[in-house]
Motif scaffolding. Structure first.
Motif, PDB file in Angstrom:
ATOM      1  N   GLY A 408       0.773  -1.228   0.000  1.00 54.54           N
ATOM      2  CA  GLY A 408       0.000   0.000   0.000  1.00 54.54           C
ATOM      3  C   GLY A 408       0.804   1.277   0.000  1.00 54.54           C
ATOM      4  N   PHE A 409       2.105   1.184  -0.273  1.00 54.92           N
ATOM      5  CA  PHE A 409       2.947   2.369  -0.267  1.00 54.92           C
ATOM      6  C   PHE A 409       3.452   2.733  -1.661  1.00 54.92           C
ATOM      7  N   GLY A 410       2.774   2.264  -2.693  1.00 54.47           N
ATOM      8  CA  GLY A 410       3.209   2.557  -4.047  1.00 54.47           C
ATOM      9  C   GLY A 410       3.210   4.041  -4.365  1.00 54.47           C
ATOM     10  N   TRP A 411       2.370   4.821  -3.628  1.00 55.71           N
ATOM     11  CA  TRP A 411       2.309   6.260  -3.883  1.00 55.71           C
ATOM     12  C   TRP A 411       3.640   6.939  -3.626  1.00 55.71           C
ATOM     13  N   ASP A 468     -10.867  -6.590 -17.939  1.00 58.35           N
ATOM     14  CA  ASP A 468     -11.112  -6.210 -16.548  1.00 58.35           C
ATOM     15  C   ASP A 468      -9.786  -6.032 -15.807  1.00 58.35           C
ATOM     16  N   PHE A 469      -9.052  -4.994 -16.148  1.00 55.24           N
ATOM     17  CA  PHE A 469      -7.781  -4.749 -15.470  1.00 55.24           C
ATOM     18  C   PHE A 469      -7.791  -3.366 -14.841  1.00 55.24           C
ATOM     19  N   GLU A 470      -6.928  -3.215 -13.832  1.00 57.50           N
ATOM     20  CA  GLU A 470      -6.928  -2.000 -13.018  1.00 57.50           C
ATOM     21  C   GLU A 470      -5.510  -1.447 -12.926  1.00 57.50           C
ATOM     22  N   VAL A 471      -5.408  -0.131 -12.848  1.00 51.04           N
ATOM     23  CA  VAL A 471      -4.118   0.543 -12.741  1.00 51.04           C
ATOM     24  C   VAL A 471      -4.085   1.366 -11.465  1.00 51.04           C
ATOM     25  N   ILE A 472      -2.974   1.266 -10.740  1.00 51.18           N
ATOM     26  CA  ILE A 472      -2.688   2.164  -9.617  1.00 51.18           C
ATOM     27  C   ILE A 472      -1.431   2.931  -9.975  1.00 51.18           C
ATOM     28  N   VAL A 473      -1.502   4.263  -9.958  1.00 54.76           N
ATOM     29  CA  VAL A 473      -0.342   5.091 -10.230  1.00 54.76           C
ATOM     30  C   VAL A 473      -0.412   6.290  -9.297  1.00 54.76           C
ATOM     31  N   GLY A 474       0.656   6.507  -8.541  1.00 58.32           N
ATOM     32  CA  GLY A 474       0.611   7.542  -7.512  1.00 58.32           C
ATOM     33  C   GLY A 474      -0.483   7.210  -6.521  1.00 58.32           C
ATOM     34  N   ARG A 475      -1.385   8.169  -6.280  1.00 56.12           N
ATOM     35  CA  ARG A 475      -2.522   7.937  -5.375  1.00 56.12           C
ATOM     36  C   ARG A 475      -3.815   7.646  -6.145  1.00 56.12           C
TER      37      ARG A 475
END
Length: 545
Positions: A408-411, A468-475
């Motif tokens: 959970g710290f990718g941001w 059905d794919f998801e991206v997390i980038v920054g927050r």
């Protein structure tokens, strides 16, 4: 897809097997009316051995292999002057096989769907734009999406499509011959050994076959590449005067079923043209001196079949095949050219040096150095050995970003990396892949990433199969869509990325060189080639509608 393969040798048979297994309509043409009985013993190892293992053929090949413990160099009186173990050149596995036996195993393993036609000689090839028309000497024609020339050193397909032999053959200064004969006395002395004359400018080797025959492999220097009109007379003349068993061997040289050819390499700037591609000796013959010709033919066919199955188009498959396989073939060719001096010594002092080197192979570490110098690195990977090592390096490099995203710290990474969560196209499992962002269009809300292993990248294949794919980038976290950039867009993106990271451009070039399999130098031509091989993908939020 319909594929016509010209040449039912090692490369053609392997390719036909793989293509038919993947569902392609495969026609295999062979000029000879029957399987060819001519051939010689080969040390079968390296990528071809791994290919045979992947195809499940090792048990059948072991059943027809020979136990050759060592090769002995003998003087004119038959006394051993030096020894070498064939296993020296293979880090993994090795089989000693007659080429006709290897071809027979491949032929018997062909799926029933392969249309194998003996006595079918190609005389014309016509480009239909979106296909190929092959005309045979009997007047019949075969239309296909792709023509593969796997018809050897003197390829008919290469001559018809690319140009005459003189444009591509690099003569190495030797002629070679192979034949068999029956002699129980000579055979009993050969069991378990491969004996060669320790001679200058010419050499005769003998080994015993299980059916009572003796197999002969001979090679001699010759300034002219042109083959003789009377092969048997030329053989007797070239090797007359050698001692040991050679006079008896020459007396038993048969009038037919003699393999005779020049020792040469095929050097080409491109192996494909339109809907025609060359495979094995037809496109990248490494020569008898370099060895591993059969191994490279078989493994190259495996790689080509894989690319044809995975790529979105034939054009893309051929570009990818050549980019991946050319470095391997060219390394073996370089080793072959460098080894001409020691393969067949031209003076007594060279023979003495060879004796010393071969004796030193009994020492630890020296054996590995000598093997690498003679045949190059023995690859254990069928597909892209450098990429396999690079994959491990990339996993290590991305370990920290992956751990941060997992907790959970990718941001903390800002927008330099993103985390892509996608669904396995076969397993249905959810996977997480961390990718470097090489560019972003904030106006279009697009993030650019590169598929480091081309169209075969698992994450790319998964998002193309399941949306059905998801991206997390920054927050930010969003359900995403993707598009593959055009060639011009990808080239522009890479140029911008290199400008933004100009202080590490040398490192970027080294990484890309390893991934691509060829030297990446940041030139416009290199960027264009990279864009064809490694897709640049834009990821953006899915529209609420």
């Amino acid at each position: 897809m319909r594929v016509v393969i010209c040449g039912a040798g090692i490369a053609g048979l392997t390719l036909a097997n793989r293509l038919a297994t993947s569902g392609a309509d495969t026609v295999l043409l062979e000029r000879s009316p029957v399987p060819r009985p001519e051939g010689y013993m080969i040390d079968f190892f390296g990528p071809g051995y791994d290919t045979a293992a992947a195809m499940g053929l090792l048990p059948a090949l072991r059943a027809v292999s020979y136990d050759i413990d060592e090769a002995q160099l003998v003087n004119e009186h038959g006394r051993c002057r030096a020894r070498v173990r064939p296993a020296l050149f293979a880090e993994q596995g090795l089989l000693d096989l007659m080429r006709p036996d290897l071809e027979r195993v491949l032929r018997e393993a062909l799926p029933a769907a392969v249309d194998l036609r003996f006595g079918s000689a190609v005389c014309d090839v016509a480009d239909l734009g979106d296909g190929i028309r092959v005309t045979l000497e009997d007047g019949s024609q075969v239309d296909a999406d792709l023509l593969v020339g796997a018809d050897g050193l003197h390829s008919t397909v290469r001559r018809l499509v690319f140009g005459p032999d003189s444009m591509f053959l690099r003569y190495l200064g030797f002629h070679t011959a192979a034949f068999t004969f029956h002699d129980t006395g000579i055979r009993s002395a050969m069991v378990g050994h491969f004996c060669l004359t320790d001679s200058i400018d010419r050499q005769v080797g003998l080994y015993a076959l299980r059916d009572g025959r003796i197999a002969v492999l001979a090679v001699h220097r010759c300034p002219d590449s042109t083959p003789p009109d009377d092969v048997r007379s030329a053989i007797r003349q070239a090797y007359s005067g050698l001692g040991w068993l050679v006079p008896d061997v020459l007396d038993r040289c048969p009038a037919e079923h003699i393999y005779y050819d020049q020792v040469a390499q095929v050097v080409m700037s491109s192996w494909h043209k339109g809907r025609v591609v060359l495979l094995g000796d037809a496109g990248y013959a490494v020569s008898l001196i370099a060895g591993q010709g059969a191994s490279l033919a078989m493994a190259g066919a495996y790689v080509l079949a894989d690319r044809l199955h995975e790529a979105e188009s034939i054009e893309e498959a051929l570009l990818d095949f050549e980019a991946v396989w050319r470095p391997m073939a060219e390394e073996k060719q370089r080793k072959g050219r460098a080894g001409t001096r020691w393969f067949l010594p031209s003076s007594a002092w060279q023979i003495r040096v060879r004796h010393v080197v071969l004796r030193c192979t009994r020492l630890p570490f020296v054996d590995h150095l000598v093997a690498t110098a003679l045949v190059g690195k023995s690859s254990g990977a069928i597909l892209e050995p450098d990429r396999t090592r690079m994959a491990k390096s990339l996993r290590t490099a991305l370990a920290a970003p992956t751990v941060l995203y997992a907790n959970g710290f990718g941001w903390l990474l800002g927008r330099r990396f993103l985390c892509l969560t996608h669904t396995g196209r076969r397993s249905g499992h959810r996977y997480r892949t961390v990718l470097e962002v090489i560019g972003a269009d904030r106006g279009a809300d697009e993030y650019l990433v590169i598929a480091g292993f081309g169209r075969s990248s698992d994450w790319l294949r998964n998002i193309e199969a399941h949306d059905d794919f998801e991206v997390i980038v920054g927050r930010d976290r969003f359900s995403a869509v993707h598009r593959v950039l055009s060639g011009a867009e990808a080239e522009s993106a890479m140029a911008s990325y290199e400008r933004a990271h100009r202080w590490i451009v040398p490192l970027i070039r080294r990484v890309l060189t390893r991934l691509l399999g060829w030297r990446y130098d940041s030139s416009p031509a290199a960027r264009a080639r990279l864009a064809r091989q490694l897709p640049v993908v834009a990821l953006s939020p899915r529209s609420p509608s």
